[in-house]
Design a protein around this motif. Structure first.
Motif, short mmCIF file in Angstrom:
data_model
loop_
_atom_site.label_atom_id
_atom_site.label_comp_id
_atom_site.label_asym_id
_atom_site.label_seq_id
_atom_site.Cartn_x
_atom_site.Cartn_y
_atom_site.Cartn_z
N SER A 128 -7.79 32.21 2.74
CA SER A 128 -9.07 32.43 3.41
C SER A 128 -8.92 32.31 4.92
O SER A 128 -8.08 31.55 5.42
CB SER A 128 -10.11 31.43 2.91
N ASP A 129 -9.75 33.04 5.65
CA ASP A 129 -9.75 32.95 7.11
C ASP A 129 -10.40 31.64 7.57
O ASP A 129 -10.01 31.07 8.60
CB ASP A 129 -10.50 34.14 7.72
N LEU A 130 -11.39 31.17 6.84
CA LEU A 130 -12.09 29.93 7.17
C LEU A 130 -11.83 28.91 6.07
O LEU A 130 -11.97 29.21 4.88
CB LEU A 130 -13.60 30.18 7.30
N ARG A 131 -11.46 27.70 6.47
CA ARG A 131 -11.16 26.65 5.50
C ARG A 131 -11.90 25.39 5.92
O ARG A 131 -11.91 25.04 7.11
CB ARG A 131 -9.66 26.37 5.47
N ILE A 132 -12.48 24.69 4.98
CA ILE A 132 -13.17 23.43 5.24
C ILE A 132 -12.47 22.33 4.46
O ILE A 132 -12.46 22.34 3.22
CB ILE A 132 -14.66 23.50 4.85
N LEU A 133 -11.86 21.38 5.18
CA LEU A 133 -11.13 20.28 4.56
C LEU A 133 -11.63 18.97 5.15
O LEU A 133 -12.09 18.93 6.29
CB LEU A 133 -9.62 20.41 4.83
N ASN A 134 -11.51 17.89 4.39
CA ASN A 134 -11.79 16.59 5.00
C ASN A 134 -10.54 16.08 5.73
O ASN A 134 -9.44 16.60 5.55
CB ASN A 134 -12.31 15.58 3.97
N TYR A 135 -10.72 15.09 6.57
CA TYR A 135 -9.62 14.61 7.41
C TYR A 135 -8.44 14.11 6.59
O TYR A 135 -7.28 14.43 6.88
CB TYR A 135 -10.11 13.49 8.34
N ALA A 136 -8.73 13.30 5.58
CA ALA A 136 -7.65 12.68 4.81
C ALA A 136 -6.80 13.75 4.12
O ALA A 136 -5.56 13.68 4.12
CB ALA A 136 -8.23 11.71 3.77
N TYR A 137 -7.45 14.76 3.54
CA TYR A 137 -6.71 15.82 2.85
C TYR A 137 -5.88 16.63 3.84
O TYR A 137 -4.71 16.95 3.57
CB TYR A 137 -7.68 16.73 2.09
N PHE A 138 -6.47 16.97 4.98
CA PHE A 138 -5.75 17.75 5.98
C PHE A 138 -4.50 17.02 6.46
O PHE A 138 -3.40 17.59 6.51
CB PHE A 138 -6.66 18.05 7.17
N LEU A 139 -4.64 15.74 6.81
CA LEU A 139 -3.50 14.97 7.32
C LEU A 139 -2.40 14.83 6.28
O LEU A 139 -1.21 14.93 6.59
CB LEU A 139 -3.97 13.59 7.79
N ASN A 140 -2.79 14.60 5.03
CA ASN A 140 -1.78 14.48 3.98
C ASN A 140 -1.08 15.81 3.72
O ASN A 140 0.14 15.85 3.54
CB ASN A 140 -2.43 13.97 2.69
N GLU A 141 -1.84 16.90 3.71
CA GLU A 141 -1.24 18.21 3.44
C GLU A 141 -0.26 18.61 4.55
O GLU A 141 0.87 19.01 4.27
CB GLU A 141 -2.34 19.26 3.32
N VAL A 142 -0.67 18.51 5.80
CA VAL A 142 0.19 19.00 6.89
C VAL A 142 1.41 18.12 7.10
O VAL A 142 2.45 18.58 7.58
CB VAL A 142 -0.60 19.15 8.21
N ASN A 143 1.30 16.84 6.72
CA ASN A 143 2.43 15.94 6.96
C ASN A 143 3.33 15.75 5.74
O ASN A 143 4.48 15.36 5.87
CB ASN A 143 1.91 14.57 7.43
N TYR A 144 2.81 16.03 4.54
CA TYR A 144 3.63 15.96 3.34
C TYR A 144 4.19 17.33 2.98
O TYR A 144 5.37 17.51 2.79
CB TYR A 144 2.81 15.44 2.15
N VAL A 145 3.28 18.31 2.87
CA VAL A 145 3.65 19.62 2.34
C VAL A 145 3.71 20.67 3.43
O VAL A 145 4.57 21.54 3.43
CB VAL A 145 2.64 20.06 1.25
N GLY A 146 2.79 20.60 4.39
CA GLY A 146 2.80 21.54 5.50
C GLY A 146 2.10 22.85 5.23
O GLY A 146 2.20 23.80 6.01
N ARG A 147 1.35 22.96 4.12
CA ARG A 147 0.75 24.24 3.75
C ARG A 147 -0.42 24.64 4.67
O ARG A 147 -0.75 25.81 4.75
CB ARG A 147 0.26 24.17 2.30
N PHE A 148 -1.05 23.69 5.33
CA PHE A 148 -2.19 24.01 6.18
C PHE A 148 -1.84 23.88 7.66
O PHE A 148 -2.72 23.77 8.51
CB PHE A 148 -3.38 23.11 5.84
N SER A 149 -0.57 23.90 7.99
CA SER A 149 -0.12 23.80 9.38
C SER A 149 -0.31 25.12 10.12
O SER A 149 -0.65 26.15 9.52
CB SER A 149 1.35 23.38 9.43
N ASP A 150 -0.05 25.07 11.43
CA ASP A 150 -0.05 26.25 12.30
C ASP A 150 -1.40 26.97 12.29
O ASP A 150 -1.46 28.20 12.16
CB ASP A 150 1.06 27.22 11.88
N VAL A 151 -2.49 26.23 12.42
CA VAL A 151 -3.81 26.84 12.47
C VAL A 151 -4.10 27.32 13.89
O VAL A 151 -3.72 26.69 14.88
CB VAL A 151 -4.90 25.86 12.01
N ASP A 152 -4.77 28.48 14.00
CA ASP A 152 -5.09 29.04 15.32
C ASP A 152 -6.20 28.26 16.01
O ASP A 152 -6.20 28.14 17.23
CB ASP A 152 -5.52 30.51 15.17
#
Length: 268
Positions: free
Chosen positions: A31-55
């Protein structure tokens, strides 16, 4: 069956055709627009990295960002967790002694080694587990092993963060809970290194912070560990009439531990 599956006990096998969680996550990633909570975002980008490199990342209620980043780094470890891996809490309770940080780091290093020893047979069992033609007992055993693996791996990750960043500005507290004593190691200030490594480096474009309760910009820059000169600030008038948001202050008595029983009825 699916209602009983959580992150802690997911056996990571195919849910008939596809994992529903992974399917939904892929929908969000596309999706072009994504809504995540802080805890999920931090865990994803630092563990898996799937939501990194956002514009562009827009953070609502951004006055909570410092708290969320700190929580990601802080270490909370219970007596029960320590005993389960054959470890003990560190000796020093404050950083007043010049040996305190050295001892804390040695303790964290020993604890990660004990986690490794505890984790090894679990990983071995998981690697040799036959995931085909499993019955209900096999599912239970696999879920139990996954739960233990995830708990130990998460604790190991937090201890490594602690080892990397702990210094004499950290605070240690012991809290008694219904589950026993919990040792909380908390950083006092976010540093530029921490903010950049675990948050800013995952944003390739602009970062927009929104809040109705920001502190002064100099304070915000200090608490978030960013350069004040890198902040562009815009303050907008509230569109809500002040008469519709009155604050009523009616002191009725202290609610300290000793005074609680005397005054709680007045409050209620």
């Amino acid at each position: 069956h699916y209602q009983r599956i959580t992150y802690d006990n997911c056996p990571d096998t195919e849910c008939f055709t596809v994992c529903e969680y992974k399917r939904q996550r892929n929908v969000i990633l596309e999706s072009d627009l994504r809504i995540l909570n802080y805890a999920y975002f931090l865990n994803e980008v630092n563990y898996v990295g799937r939501f990194s490199d956002v514009d562009m990342l827009i953070c609502d209620e951004a006055d909570m960002l410092e708290h969320q980043l700190s929580n990601f780094i802080n270490l909370n470890i219970s007596e029960h967790q320590l005993k389960s891996i054959g470890a003990f809490p560190p000796k020093y309770k404050t950083t007043v002694s010049k040996y305190a940080i050295i001892e804390w780091k040695e303790w964290a290093g020993r604890t990660t080694q004990k986690i490794g020893i505890k984790l090894a047979p679990i990983l071995s069992s998981l690697n040799s587990f036959n995931k085909e033609n499993m019955d209900s007992d096999d599912h239970k055993e696999l879920q139990y092993l996954m739960k233990q693996k995830n708990k130990l791996a998460t604790l190991n990750f937090k201890l490594k963060l602690f080892l990397k960043h702990v210094d004499n500005t950290w605070i240690r507290e012991e809290k008694r809970t219904q589950y026993g004593i919990v040792h909380n190691f908390t950083l006092t200030w976010l540093t530029q290194e921490i903010t950049k490594q675990y948050f800013l480096r995952h944003i390739t474009g602009k970062l927009v912070l929104i809040s109705a309760t920001f502190p002064p910009m100099q304070v915000l820059a200090k608490t978030l560990g960013v350069e004040y000169s890198n902040i562009e600030y815009m303050e907008l008038e509230s569109s809500f009439p002040s008469k519709n948001k009155p604050i009523h202050l009616q002191p009725v008595g202290p609610l300290s531990y000793k005074e609680y029983d005397k005054h709680i009825d007045k409050v209620l």
